[in-house]
Design a protein around this motif. Sequence first.
Motif, mmCIF file in Angstrom:
data_model
loop_
_atom_site.group_PDB
_atom_site.id
_atom_site.type_symbol
_atom_site.label_atom_id
_atom_site.label_comp_id
_atom_site.label_asym_id
_atom_site.label_seq_id
_atom_site.Cartn_x
_atom_site.Cartn_y
_atom_site.Cartn_z
ATOM 1 N N MET A 1 -20.739 -46.510 11.303
ATOM 2 C CA MET A 1 -20.333 -46.134 9.977
ATOM 3 C C MET A 1 -20.016 -44.643 9.969
ATOM 4 S SD MET A 1 -22.457 -48.405 7.296
ATOM 5 C CE MET A 1 -24.119 -47.939 7.532
ATOM 6 N N ALA A 2 -19.146 -44.271 9.099
ATOM 7 C CA ALA A 2 -18.776 -42.871 8.980
ATOM 8 C C ALA A 2 -18.449 -42.570 7.531
ATOM 9 C CB ALA A 2 -17.586 -42.570 9.870
ATOM 10 N N LYS A 3 -18.056 -41.351 7.276
ATOM 11 C CA LYS A 3 -17.797 -40.909 5.915
ATOM 12 C C LYS A 3 -16.852 -41.862 5.181
ATOM 13 C CE LYS A 3 -17.932 -36.589 4.081
ATOM 14 N NZ LYS A 3 -17.796 -35.178 4.300
ATOM 15 N N ARG A 4 -15.895 -42.414 5.882
ATOM 16 C CA ARG A 4 -14.943 -43.321 5.237
ATOM 17 C C ARG A 4 -15.631 -44.582 4.706
ATOM 18 N NH1 ARG A 4 -14.479 -43.523 10.539
ATOM 19 N NH2 ARG A 4 -14.765 -45.496 11.583
ATOM 20 N N ASP A 5 -16.841 -44.869 5.175
ATOM 21 C CA ASP A 5 -17.567 -46.059 4.739
ATOM 22 C C ASP A 5 -18.385 -45.815 3.466
ATOM 23 O OD1 ASP A 5 -16.636 -47.470 6.971
ATOM 24 O OD2 ASP A 5 -18.292 -46.748 8.196
ATOM 25 N N ILE A 6 -18.450 -44.577 3.012
ATOM 26 C CA ILE A 6 -19.210 -44.275 1.805
ATOM 27 C C ILE A 6 -18.397 -44.739 0.607
ATOM 28 C CG2 ILE A 6 -20.185 -42.429 0.390
ATOM 29 C CD1 ILE A 6 -20.722 -40.896 3.004
ATOM 30 N N SER A 7 -18.990 -45.585 -0.212
ATOM 31 C CA SER A 7 -18.254 -46.186 -1.329
ATOM 32 C C SER A 7 -18.242 -45.314 -2.578
ATOM 33 C CB SER A 7 -18.849 -47.552 -1.661
ATOM 34 O OG SER A 7 -20.152 -47.387 -2.200
ATOM 35 N N GLY A 8 -19.136 -44.355 -2.655
ATOM 36 C CA GLY A 8 -19.179 -43.494 -3.831
ATOM 37 C C GLY A 8 -20.228 -43.876 -4.853
ATOM 38 N N VAL A 9 -21.063 -44.870 -4.546
ATOM 39 C CA VAL A 9 -22.085 -45.252 -5.519
ATOM 40 C C VAL A 9 -23.239 -44.253 -5.559
ATOM 41 C CG1 VAL A 9 -21.503 -47.716 -5.487
ATOM 42 C CG2 VAL A 9 -23.284 -46.853 -3.970
ATOM 43 N N VAL A 10 -23.322 -43.401 -4.547
ATOM 44 C CA VAL A 10 -24.294 -42.305 -4.558
ATOM 45 C C VAL A 10 -23.505 -41.005 -4.539
ATOM 46 C CG1 VAL A 10 -26.219 -41.183 -3.375
ATOM 47 C CG2 VAL A 10 -26.027 -43.677 -3.323
ATOM 48 N N ASP A 11 -23.827 -40.126 -5.472
ATOM 49 C CA ASP A 11 -23.162 -38.827 -5.571
ATOM 50 C C ASP A 11 -23.919 -37.835 -4.687
ATOM 51 O OD1 ASP A 11 -22.052 -36.394 -6.231
ATOM 52 O OD2 ASP A 11 -22.290 -36.648 -8.397
ATOM 53 N N PHE A 12 -23.509 -37.768 -3.442
ATOM 54 C CA PHE A 12 -24.208 -36.904 -2.493
ATOM 55 C C PHE A 12 -24.002 -35.425 -2.795
ATOM 56 C CE2 PHE A 12 -23.813 -40.938 -0.176
ATOM 57 C CZ PHE A 12 -25.162 -41.180 0.029
ATOM 58 N N GLN A 13 -22.911 -35.081 -3.458
ATOM 59 C CA GLN A 13 -22.725 -33.685 -3.871
ATOM 60 C C GLN A 13 -23.814 -33.275 -4.855
ATOM 61 O OE1 GLN A 13 -18.649 -33.441 -5.215
ATOM 62 N NE2 GLN A 13 -17.997 -32.725 -3.210
ATOM 63 N N TYR A 14 -24.183 -34.191 -5.744
ATOM 64 C CA TYR A 14 -25.282 -33.923 -6.673
ATOM 65 C C TYR A 14 -26.561 -33.651 -5.889
ATOM 66 C CZ TYR A 14 -29.188 -34.754 -9.762
ATOM 67 O OH TYR A 14 -30.387 -34.629 -10.439
ATOM 68 N N LEU A 15 -26.862 -34.534 -4.935
ATOM 69 C CA LEU A 15 -28.076 -34.392 -4.136
ATOM 70 C C LEU A 15 -28.051 -33.098 -3.336
ATOM 71 C CD1 LEU A 15 -30.759 -35.535 -3.088
ATOM 72 C CD2 LEU A 15 -29.442 -36.781 -1.358
ATOM 73 N N GLU A 16 -26.919 -32.788 -2.735
ATOM 74 C CA GLU A 16 -26.809 -31.556 -1.962
ATOM 75 C C GLU A 16 -27.008 -30.327 -2.856
ATOM 76 O OE1 GLU A 16 -22.986 -32.107 -0.182
ATOM 77 O OE2 GLU A 16 -23.764 -33.511 1.330
ATOM 78 N N GLY A 17 -26.466 -30.358 -4.059
ATOM 79 C CA GLY A 17 -26.653 -29.249 -4.998
ATOM 80 C C GLY A 17 -28.097 -29.136 -5.448
ATOM 81 N N PHE A 18 -28.699 -30.265 -5.740
ATOM 82 C CA PHE A 18 -30.086 -30.292 -6.212
ATOM 83 C C PHE A 18 -31.049 -29.757 -5.158
ATOM 84 C CE2 PHE A 18 -34.080 -32.595 -7.178
ATOM 85 C CZ PHE A 18 -34.287 -32.131 -8.470
ATOM 86 N N THR A 19 -30.721 -29.997 -3.890
ATOM 87 C CA THR A 19 -31.589 -29.558 -2.792
ATOM 88 C C THR A 19 -31.127 -28.240 -2.189
ATOM 89 O OG1 THR A 19 -30.306 -30.815 -1.184
ATOM 90 C CG2 THR A 19 -32.234 -31.927 -2.169
#
Length: 116
Positions: free
Chosen positions: A1-19
């Motif tokens: 799996m790679a970035k292209r497999d991420i469907s967008g149901v988790v907002d990782f930018q939010y998580l990265e900002g929060f952490t």
Amino acid sequence: MAKRDISGVVDFQYLEGFTAGDGDVIEEVLGLFREQAAIWSNLLDPAADGWRDAVHTIKGAARGIGAVALGDACARAEADGPGALDGVRDALDAALSDIAAYLHERALQSLRTPRS
């Protein structure tokens, strides 16, 4: 799996900002989420006494990592009752798939990025 497999149901930018972008914290939080998901999955059964507590717990954890659709599915189950648990299970599976793809991409990046 790679970035292209991420469907967008988790907002990782939010998580990265929060952490504050701390990779160790991100990996720890997502690891804990995945471990807890194994426990929660067993409780997402209308016959289980703790399904409401599990749904409420998942809702908070999901929103904490940026899994908005999962949090919303949990809120619907809290309001609509056990008939909405299929939606929670489906949303949890989708979030876990995104998390696996994201962590896989991070692992690949760490192999490609030279260390100082």
